[in-house]
Design a protein around this motif. Sequence first.
Motif, PDB file in Angstrom:
ATOM      1  N   THR A  64       0.831  -1.205   0.000  1.00  0.00           N
ATOM      2  CA  THR A  64       0.000   0.000   0.000  1.00  0.00           C
ATOM      3  C   THR A  64       0.862   1.251   0.000  1.00  0.00           C
ATOM      4  O   THR A  64       0.345   2.364  -0.081  1.00  0.00           O
ATOM      5  CB  THR A  64      -0.909   0.027   1.235  1.00  0.00           C
ATOM      6  OG1 THR A  64      -0.099  -0.046   2.414  1.00  0.00           O
ATOM      7  CG2 THR A  64      -1.867  -1.146   1.208  1.00  0.00           C
ATOM      8  N   ALA A  65       2.180   1.072   0.110  1.00  0.00           N
ATOM      9  CA  ALA A  65       3.083   2.223   0.187  1.00  0.00           C
ATOM     10  C   ALA A  65       3.591   2.610  -1.189  1.00  0.00           C
ATOM     11  O   ALA A  65       3.643   1.795  -2.109  1.00  0.00           O
ATOM     12  CB  ALA A  65       4.268   1.898   1.094  1.00  0.00           C
ATOM     13  N   VAL A  66       3.978   3.868  -1.331  1.00  0.00           N
ATOM     14  CA  VAL A  66       4.634   4.355  -2.530  1.00  0.00           C
ATOM     15  C   VAL A  66       5.845   5.164  -2.090  1.00  0.00           C
ATOM     16  O   VAL A  66       5.993   5.502  -0.921  1.00  0.00           O
ATOM     17  CB  VAL A  66       3.688   5.233  -3.396  1.00  0.00           C
ATOM     18  CG1 VAL A  66       2.557   4.398  -3.950  1.00  0.00           C
ATOM     19  CG2 VAL A  66       3.146   6.401  -2.589  1.00  0.00           C
ATOM     20  N   GLY A  67       6.713   5.463  -3.052  1.00  0.00           N
ATOM     21  CA  GLY A  67       7.890   6.244  -2.708  1.00  0.00           C
ATOM     22  C   GLY A  67       7.531   7.690  -2.397  1.00  0.00           C
ATOM     23  O   GLY A  67       6.572   8.239  -2.945  1.00  0.00           O
ATOM     24  N   PRO A  68       8.297   8.352  -1.522  1.00  0.00           N
ATOM     25  CA  PRO A  68       7.981   9.735  -1.157  1.00  0.00           C
ATOM     26  C   PRO A  68       8.114  10.717  -2.311  1.00  0.00           C
ATOM     27  O   PRO A  68       7.538  11.805  -2.257  1.00  0.00           O
ATOM     28  CB  PRO A  68       8.989  10.043  -0.042  1.00  0.00           C
ATOM     29  CG  PRO A  68      10.107   9.074  -0.252  1.00  0.00           C
ATOM     30  CD  PRO A  68       9.464   7.837  -0.782  1.00  0.00           C
ATOM     31  N   TYR A  69       8.851  10.347  -3.373  1.00  0.00           N
ATOM     32  CA  TYR A  69       9.039  11.257  -4.502  1.00  0.00           C
ATOM     33  C   TYR A  69       8.228  10.836  -5.736  1.00  0.00           C
ATOM     34  O   TYR A  69       8.498  11.267  -6.848  1.00  0.00           O
ATOM     35  CB  TYR A  69      10.520  11.337  -4.871  1.00  0.00           C
ATOM     36  CG  TYR A  69      11.351  11.900  -3.757  1.00  0.00           C
ATOM     37  CD1 TYR A  69      11.243  13.248  -3.385  1.00  0.00           C
ATOM     38  CD2 TYR A  69      12.218  11.088  -3.043  1.00  0.00           C
ATOM     39  CE1 TYR A  69      11.996  13.755  -2.354  1.00  0.00           C
ATOM     40  CE2 TYR A  69      12.981  11.601  -2.010  1.00  0.00           C
ATOM     41  CZ  TYR A  69      12.858  12.932  -1.660  1.00  0.00           C
ATOM     42  OH  TYR A  69      13.606  13.437  -0.626  1.00  0.00           O
ATOM     43  N   GLY A  70       7.233  10.003  -5.540  1.00  0.00           N
ATOM     44  CA  GLY A  70       6.410   9.610  -6.677  1.00  0.00           C
ATOM     45  C   GLY A  70       5.670   8.330  -6.388  1.00  0.00           C
ATOM     46  O   GLY A  70       5.706   7.800  -5.284  1.00  0.00           O
ATOM     47  N   GLY A  71       4.973   7.810  -7.398  1.00  0.00           N
ATOM     48  CA  GLY A  71       4.177   6.602  -7.240  1.00  0.00           C
ATOM     49  C   GLY A  71       2.703   6.941  -7.240  1.00  0.00           C
ATOM     50  O   GLY A  71       2.298   8.063  -6.937  1.00  0.00           O
ATOM     51  N   ALA A  72       1.890   5.964  -7.588  1.00  0.00           N
ATOM     52  CA  ALA A  72       0.450   6.175  -7.666  1.00  0.00           C
ATOM     53  C   ALA A  72      -0.222   5.742  -6.367  1.00  0.00           C
ATOM     54  O   ALA A  72       0.282   4.893  -5.641  1.00  0.00           O
ATOM     55  CB  ALA A  72      -0.126   5.370  -8.840  1.00  0.00           C
ATOM     56  N   ALA A  73      -1.360   6.356  -6.092  1.00  0.00           N
ATOM     57  CA  ALA A  73      -2.142   5.938  -4.931  1.00  0.00           C
ATOM     58  C   ALA A  73      -2.571   4.489  -5.108  1.00  0.00           C
ATOM     59  O   ALA A  73      -2.899   4.053  -6.205  1.00  0.00           O
ATOM     60  CB  ALA A  73      -3.354   6.844  -4.761  1.00  0.00           C
ATOM     61  N   ASN A  74      -2.551   3.745  -4.008  1.00  0.00           N
ATOM     62  CA  ASN A  74      -2.853   2.323  -4.070  1.00  0.00           C
ATOM     63  C   ASN A  74      -4.184   2.058  -3.385  1.00  0.00           C
ATOM     64  O   ASN A  74      -4.372   2.443  -2.240  1.00  0.00           O
ATOM     65  CB  ASN A  74      -1.731   1.547  -3.362  1.00  0.00           C
ATOM     66  CG  ASN A  74      -1.610   0.133  -3.867  1.00  0.00           C
ATOM     67  OD1 ASN A  74      -2.597  -0.578  -3.929  1.00  0.00           O
ATOM     68  ND2 ASN A  74      -0.403  -0.269  -4.226  1.00  0.00           N
ATOM     69  N   PRO A  75      -5.135   1.396  -4.060  1.00  0.00           N
ATOM     70  CA  PRO A  75      -6.474   1.238  -3.492  1.00  0.00           C
ATOM     71  C   PRO A  75      -6.611   0.140  -2.445  1.00  0.00           C
ATOM     72  O   PRO A  75      -7.707  -0.110  -1.970  1.00  0.00           O
ATOM     73  CB  PRO A  75      -7.333   0.918  -4.718  1.00  0.00           C
ATOM     74  CG  PRO A  75      -6.400   0.265  -5.660  1.00  0.00           C
ATOM     75  CD  PRO A  75      -5.071   0.931  -5.454  1.00  0.00           C
TER      76      PRO A  75
END
Length: 533
Positions: free
Chosen positions: A167-178
């Motif tokens: 459910t995590a993404v990188g602090p400098y990018g990435g899409a929201a995870n449902p």
Amino acid sequence: MLPLFFVVSAALLVNAQNTSGPTSSLSCIAESKGVHVPGTVPCNPYEPLQQHLAFAGPNGMTVSWSTHGQLDTPQVWYGKTPTSLTSVAVGNSTTYPTSRVYDNHVKITGLESDTTYWYRTSYQNCAGCAYRPTDTFTTARAAGDDTPFTVAVVVDLGLMGADGLSTAVGPYGGAANPLGPTDLNTIQSLVENKDTYEFIAHFGDIAYADYFIKESWQGYFGNDSLIPNMTSVMDGYNSLLEQYYDQMTPLTSSKAYMVGAGNHEASLPFGDTISGTTDSVHNITYTTSICIPGQTNFTGYIHHFRMPSDESGGNGNFWYSWDYGLAHFISLDSETDLPTGLQSPDEAGGSDAGGNNGPFGYPNEQYEWLEKDLASIDRKKTPWVIVGLHRPWYIAAKNTSSNVCLACQQAFEPLMVKYGVDLYMQGHVHAYERNKPMANYSIDPAGLNNPQYPWNIINGAAGHYDGLDTLHTPLPYWIDEAFDTAYGWSRLTFHNQTHLTHEFVSSANGSVLDSATLYKEHKFSNGQGSGSN
């Protein structure tokens, strides 16, 4: 400390099943505590990991696994009961530059159809290895067996994080995870529903290990200043790929895992320039010059899998077919080897050009094989014909122009119509679309009630780091149902010769988000491949 009886029995098992190669120290056995951590290098380099199966014709099964040390003679012991593994088959071990593992493949032949066998591989439960029970596999149902059955289909299934899709993404990018905090990811959902289907088909984009570069500069791994280089890409790619295969092992060690090629098996995303992955923190654009050999020209994919192309006259893991009860399944390559005059997406000059991948056959080989395969099907035995390939041509996702594969449509759709293909499944777009039966953008007026045109379902919603794609609204006229807010997989149930049900299963909780049943009379004028009712 582990009980002495286990240490002794494990050592005896190694000596009984293998005559070469060192064993690990007893201290390593105690340290491992019998559990392999996905993606890590095991204490014993001969420990069998990443185990997966594939049908090898109607009376065979290929058992494959990876080891960090090369086996002189990979072996599989098997039998009809767990206490009588009296038969043995041998295979070969292969690797490629920059891979951390050797891929071992053993084909077992002369088996009975629709029969469960128990089996063990070389070094299973060896000293310093994770504890594993004796595995089982079940051979394919014979063509013409009219017993109802169900299969699972996934496309675009990736892995990020130690527990699967994160459910995590990188602090400098990435899409929201449902995914919510109590939701299952797709691998977990497939495990939970393991007893509801008989094998898994995965038509392209397997693991997404090539996303290591993207997650790196986006800070996903916790090092905000990490700038990828060839060494870090090699180590990160291998670790993520092995994590995925390790986490799939509870499924693929007992269920056949039939795969097809997607663009993420070819090379780094989108060929020469990684579209959308330019490092905005350090202002760096990465090209294929940073790729390791295992990330180019489908190298890892070629070595890791063994699909039944020999049995079906196909080509490697790229195009092949197999029978299972009432159905004939075909896996095609949408990435390379389209007919002369059509440019494949992952070859030089294609829509994802720069990788310079393929070809893997002579001009027109895949097309000619497909027509020959379709024409030879005995529709009296296997009335259902199902085709899987990665790229779609009828989709409603945004950025449609970069995702529609019109060359794929021109290559394959006319043959599907001519020979009466019932259903073809695709992915590439990370959403779910159930389309109406159609051909050349014309809707079949019969709908799902005995249509002449093939039914098309796109389900690339299995999930990975980038989340899901967004669909256009209003939806195009050819769509019956679509979702872009949930991860999920497909479940196909073949009830009999005339009824087939497709379900879109939510990975989060196992609920069925969409269900539809196709009726086909299958009254062919002749048994051999005729598409005429």
